[in-house]
Design a protein around this motif. Structure first.
Motif, PDB file in Angstrom:
ATOM      1  N   ASP A 228     -48.602 -62.828  64.637  1.00  5.49           N
ATOM      2  CA  ASP A 228     -48.000 -62.923  65.964  1.00  5.49           C
ATOM      3  C   ASP A 228     -48.696 -63.991  66.790  1.00  5.49           C
ATOM      4  O   ASP A 228     -49.899 -64.195  66.671  1.00  5.49           O
ATOM      5  CB  ASP A 228     -48.093 -61.576  66.697  1.00  5.49           C
ATOM      6  CG  ASP A 228     -47.131 -60.554  66.126  1.00  5.49           C
ATOM      7  OD1 ASP A 228     -46.183 -60.954  65.434  1.00  5.49           O
ATOM      8  OD2 ASP A 228     -47.339 -59.353  66.365  1.00  5.49           O
ATOM      9  N   SER A 229     -47.910 -64.656  67.620  1.00  5.08           N
ATOM     10  CA  SER A 229     -48.379 -65.727  68.509  1.00  5.08           C
ATOM     11  C   SER A 229     -48.820 -66.977  67.765  1.00  5.08           C
ATOM     12  O   SER A 229     -49.456 -67.850  68.334  1.00  5.08           O
ATOM     13  CB  SER A 229     -49.497 -65.228  69.432  1.00  5.08           C
ATOM     14  OG  SER A 229     -49.013 -64.147  70.214  1.00  5.08           O
ATOM     15  N   SER A 230     -48.498 -67.081  66.477  1.00  4.86           N
ATOM     16  CA  SER A 230     -48.720 -68.314  65.728  1.00  4.86           C
ATOM     17  C   SER A 230     -47.454 -69.149  65.813  1.00  4.86           C
ATOM     18  O   SER A 230     -46.376 -68.631  66.049  1.00  4.86           O
ATOM     19  CB  SER A 230     -49.038 -68.023  64.264  1.00  4.86           C
ATOM     20  OG  SER A 230     -50.254 -67.317  64.160  1.00  4.86           O
ATOM     21  N   GLN A 231     -47.581 -70.442  65.597  1.00  5.12           N
ATOM     22  CA  GLN A 231     -46.453 -71.355  65.784  1.00  5.12           C
ATOM     23  C   GLN A 231     -46.279 -72.251  64.579  1.00  5.12           C
ATOM     24  O   GLN A 231     -47.250 -72.675  63.962  1.00  5.12           O
ATOM     25  CB  GLN A 231     -46.764 -72.251  66.983  1.00  5.12           C
ATOM     26  CG  GLN A 231     -45.746 -72.247  68.037  1.00  5.12           C
ATOM     27  CD  GLN A 231     -46.127 -73.186  69.174  1.00  5.12           C
ATOM     28  OE1 GLN A 231     -46.737 -74.214  68.987  1.00  5.12           O
ATOM     29  NE2 GLN A 231     -45.740 -72.807  70.373  1.00  5.12           N
TER      30      GLN A 231
ATOM     31  N   ASP B 185     -41.860 -69.981  67.205  1.00  6.26           N
ATOM     32  CA  ASP B 185     -42.951 -69.020  67.299  1.00  6.26           C
ATOM     33  C   ASP B 185     -42.441 -67.627  67.611  1.00  6.26           C
ATOM     34  O   ASP B 185     -41.339 -67.446  68.120  1.00  6.26           O
ATOM     35  CB  ASP B 185     -44.019 -69.470  68.310  1.00  6.26           C
ATOM     36  CG  ASP B 185     -43.520 -69.541  69.728  1.00  6.26           C
ATOM     37  OD1 ASP B 185     -43.930 -68.686  70.523  1.00  6.26           O
ATOM     38  OD2 ASP B 185     -42.753 -70.460  70.049  1.00  6.26           O
ATOM     39  N   HIS B 186     -43.258 -66.650  67.263  1.00  7.20           N
ATOM     40  CA  HIS B 186     -42.949 -65.246  67.508  1.00  7.20           C
ATOM     41  C   HIS B 186     -44.125 -64.653  68.266  1.00  7.20           C
ATOM     42  O   HIS B 186     -45.264 -64.739  67.819  1.00  7.20           O
ATOM     43  CB  HIS B 186     -42.738 -64.507  66.188  1.00  7.20           C
ATOM     44  CG  HIS B 186     -42.246 -63.117  66.394  1.00  7.20           C
ATOM     45  ND1 HIS B 186     -43.086 -62.042  66.527  1.00  7.20           N
ATOM     46  CD2 HIS B 186     -40.992 -62.632  66.510  1.00  7.20           C
ATOM     47  CE1 HIS B 186     -42.377 -60.949  66.713  1.00  7.20           C
ATOM     48  NE2 HIS B 186     -41.108 -61.272  66.707  1.00  7.20           N
ATOM     49  N   THR B 187     -43.843 -64.076  69.416  1.00  6.44           N
ATOM     50  CA  THR B 187     -44.911 -63.562  70.277  1.00  6.44           C
ATOM     51  C   THR B 187     -45.316 -62.136  69.933  1.00  6.44           C
ATOM     52  O   THR B 187     -46.231 -61.602  70.528  1.00  6.44           O
ATOM     53  CB  THR B 187     -44.466 -63.589  71.746  1.00  6.44           C
ATOM     54  OG1 THR B 187     -43.351 -62.686  71.886  1.00  6.44           O
ATOM     55  CG2 THR B 187     -44.079 -64.975  72.196  1.00  6.44           C
ATOM     56  N   GLY B 188     -44.636 -61.521  68.986  1.00  6.00           N
ATOM     57  CA  GLY B 188     -44.832 -60.102  68.727  1.00  6.00           C
ATOM     58  C   GLY B 188     -43.677 -59.309  69.298  1.00  6.00           C
ATOM     59  O   GLY B 188     -43.379 -58.211  68.861  1.00  6.00           O
ATOM     60  N   SER B 189     -43.017 -59.891  70.300  1.00  7.36           N
ATOM     61  CA  SER B 189     -41.868 -59.241  70.943  1.00  7.36           C
ATOM     62  C   SER B 189     -40.613 -60.095  70.864  1.00  7.36           C
ATOM     63  O   SER B 189     -39.507 -59.571  70.808  1.00  7.36           O
ATOM     64  CB  SER B 189     -42.156 -58.986  72.425  1.00  7.36           C
ATOM     65  OG  SER B 189     -43.321 -58.236  72.583  1.00  7.36           O
ATOM     66  N   HIS B 190     -40.777 -61.416  70.900  1.00 10.61           N
ATOM     67  CA  HIS B 190     -39.639 -62.316  70.982  1.00 10.61           C
ATOM     68  C   HIS B 190     -39.818 -63.498  70.037  1.00 10.61           C
ATOM     69  O   HIS B 190     -40.940 -63.928  69.766  1.00 10.61           O
ATOM     70  CB  HIS B 190     -39.471 -62.848  72.411  1.00 10.61           C
ATOM     71  CG  HIS B 190     -39.354 -61.768  73.429  1.00 10.61           C
ATOM     72  ND1 HIS B 190     -38.236 -60.990  73.574  1.00 10.61           N
ATOM     73  CD2 HIS B 190     -40.230 -61.323  74.359  1.00 10.61           C
ATOM     74  CE1 HIS B 190     -38.422 -60.110  74.537  1.00 10.61           C
ATOM     75  NE2 HIS B 190     -39.635 -60.286  75.033  1.00 10.61           N
TER      76      HIS B 190
END
Length: 142
Positions: free
Chosen positions: A89-92, A104-109
């Protein structure tokens, strides 16, 4: 060069630097292996054996014994993975020299960002492009 050990030019420990050469008599790196397909094996006790090699065709390959190639990087920089590429999560994923596009994925979106030019979603088959949400509501582009 003064060698601490030189066994028929196959194994050398350079006295001044401590560099080790296998298949080379004047190593330029802490460990240098030279052959048509230079290869190192990493063998964990009670674990897997991984082989790392550099080929005459300018490839870098990591292989798991008994399974096959896990990662191949061509001389041009293209990487081929045998499995999934997983980012936390939060990697791009950054694309372009100036990071012109990111996924990227924030963990939620999930975000797809483009900061240069137009954004295209292309389908080169004869099928439709579908955007689907979790409730089954589709937007179809023919």
């Amino acid at each position: 060069m003064a060698n601490l050990s030189n066994i028929n030019g196959k194994f050398v420990v350079e006295q001044t630097t401590g560099y080790v050469g296998i298949g080379i008599t004047d190593p330029a790196f802490p460990l240098e292996v030279k052959s048509a397909s230079a290869e190192l094996a990493l063998n964990a006790t009670a674990g897997s054996i991984y082989r790392v090699r550099s080929t005459a065709s300018d490839e870098f390959i990591i292989t798991k014994n008994g399974v096959g190639d896990r990662l191949t990087i061509s001389g041009g920089g293209d990487a081929t993975f045998a499995g999934n590429v997983i980012l936390g999560d939060s990697s791009q994923i950054q694309l372009g020299t100036g990071n012109d596009a990111q996924i990227d994925h924030t963990g939620s979106h999930l975000f797809i960002d483009n900061s240069v030019g137009s954004t295209y979603i292309r389908n080169t088959s004869t099928s439709s492009i579908l955007l689907r949400n979790s409730t089954g509501g589709d937007i179809q582009f023919d």
